[in-house]
Design an enzyme around this catalytic site. Sequence first.
Site, PDB file in Angstrom:
ATOM      1  CG  PHE A  70      -0.578   0.781   2.363  1.00 65.21           C
ATOM      2  CD1 PHE A  70       0.326   0.280   3.276  1.00 65.21           C
ATOM      3  CD2 PHE A  70      -1.109   2.048   2.581  1.00 65.21           C
ATOM      4  CE1 PHE A  70       0.697   1.027   4.378  1.00 65.21           C
ATOM      5  CE2 PHE A  70      -0.741   2.792   3.687  1.00 65.21           C
ATOM      6  CZ  PHE A  70       0.161   2.287   4.588  1.00 65.21           C
ATOM      7  CE  LYS A  71       4.649   1.612   4.555  1.00 64.58           C
ATOM      8  NZ  LYS A  71       3.961   0.360   4.958  1.00 64.58           N
ATOM      9  CG  ASP A  72       3.691   0.821  -4.692  1.00 69.10           C
ATOM     10  OD1 ASP A  72       4.839   1.280  -4.570  1.00 69.10           O
ATOM     11  OD2 ASP A  72       3.458  -0.375  -4.953  1.00 69.10           O
TER      12      ASP A  72
END
Length: 499
Positions: free
Chosen positions: A111-113
Amino acid sequence: MPFFSTRGSDAVTASQAILRGIAPDGGLYVPGEFPQMTLDEIAALQQMSYRERAVSILSRYLDDFTSEEITASVAGAYADGKFDDPAVAPVKKLDDNTFVLELFHGPTMAFKDMALQLLPYLTGLSAKKNGEEREVSILVATSGDTGKAALEGFGDVPGTSCTVFYPLDGVSPVQQLQMTTTAGKNTHVIAVHGNFDDAQTGVKKLFASGEFADAMNSRGKVLSSANSINFGRLVPQVVYYFSAYADLLAAGAITLGDKVSFVVPTGNFGDILAGYYAMQMGLPVAKLICASNRNKVLTDFFATGEYSVQREFYKTDSPSMDILVSSNLERLLYEVSGRDAECVRTWMEELKTQGCYDIGAENLYTLLQTFAAGTADDEETRAEIKRCLTENGYLMDPHTAVASKVLRDYRAENEDDTVTVVLSTANPYKFAMPVLAAVAGDEALQGLDAFAASDVLERTAGVPVPAQVKALPTLPVLHTAQCDKEDMGKAVLAAFDNK
Ligand SMILES: *Cc1c(COP(=O)(O)O)cnc(C)c1O
């Protein structure tokens, strides 16, 4: 809109907050107010693409950016081809009142993207707006996923560089290879002998060091942060809470105005804090459920009001949540104390000197109107992975499974059947070993590495291995530097001087 430090120093603009990352007094930047979304505006999101939803939310905070700048940034960050699902952050149904928000369709499968694909655009624009001519040097401590996402986001972006520290024995083999095989002339990856908190503390010290700033300045560089304390990381995450709500509306799972709960696998408290911001903006939220693994410092905090890091640190199957100091909690403390910077300063000082602070019964009571919390250990997490595959036909990664299990416990205790969204933060193949063990038992791992385990998992669960995972073992390792936690500054300078 002015941005304030949680510890009280002078107000700055949105672009300055993004460029600086952390305030000079050590505090985190927070918006002067929460822009409001009416129910009609929320309903209108249904007809929009993810990119349009992002523009709508982001423009309300980033008021020293033009709408053309925001539109172009969003178009670049969430371009077709960067995310392997046209919806960017699709919502999947598990049962009538349980949905999964998949945040792992970006280039690094976590999810960091969602934030780190956008941040380089915002950083570049912020530098320009503030007359910054030095190279913006991003320094990141990672528990696994942030590092690669930052390297992917900033790699070869002109005017920037990106240096990542990761704990040598604290990331999964896939995560480690993802980072050490990174191309890009402006990227450095350094393994720290220590755990994530050592790496994060070391990076914070570098940001606070005048001597280090001078050494960077003499090389024509200025430090900036891509860690989740940067407001530019937080604000893109607010978008997907609204997006999920709009998708539930469009699917007829809720009607406009219905409250929805979110359960969030939590480490640094950035993801769930974005949900709190969405709620402050007017999103109808029932509960925000904070899910922790065996490192349950936040579960204990929500149970007692005391935040204490004086405890053992455990390595778990969900390494991106193996965190004792949840930096973004400071932003929540700022809000719950009635924006009392003095109060926040005192708590943070106590945390530094005594390893704990206590927010008191009244503040805790306020928080519990919105938050619930729970924990799941590795054994429970593996059982949950297996159960969801068997009962729902859905394969989830260990981080997501922690959240799913905590939701199950929460529902059993509270007889609360509110429609709830489980935030899914990683592709299961990023953590193929524990996922295969969960699905097929420990014996299935015998003699397998993470990549062989992926192939077996594909056959067992019937979910295809993503192309990025398949390619990893064939890529050359380009980064081998290591350092002790006391020597991180030296290691950064050496990396620059040698490249
Ligand atoms: C970073 C991360 C988390 C924790 O998110 P926070 O914003 O730090 O709370 C959870 N799961 C995965 C897979 C992550 O990469």
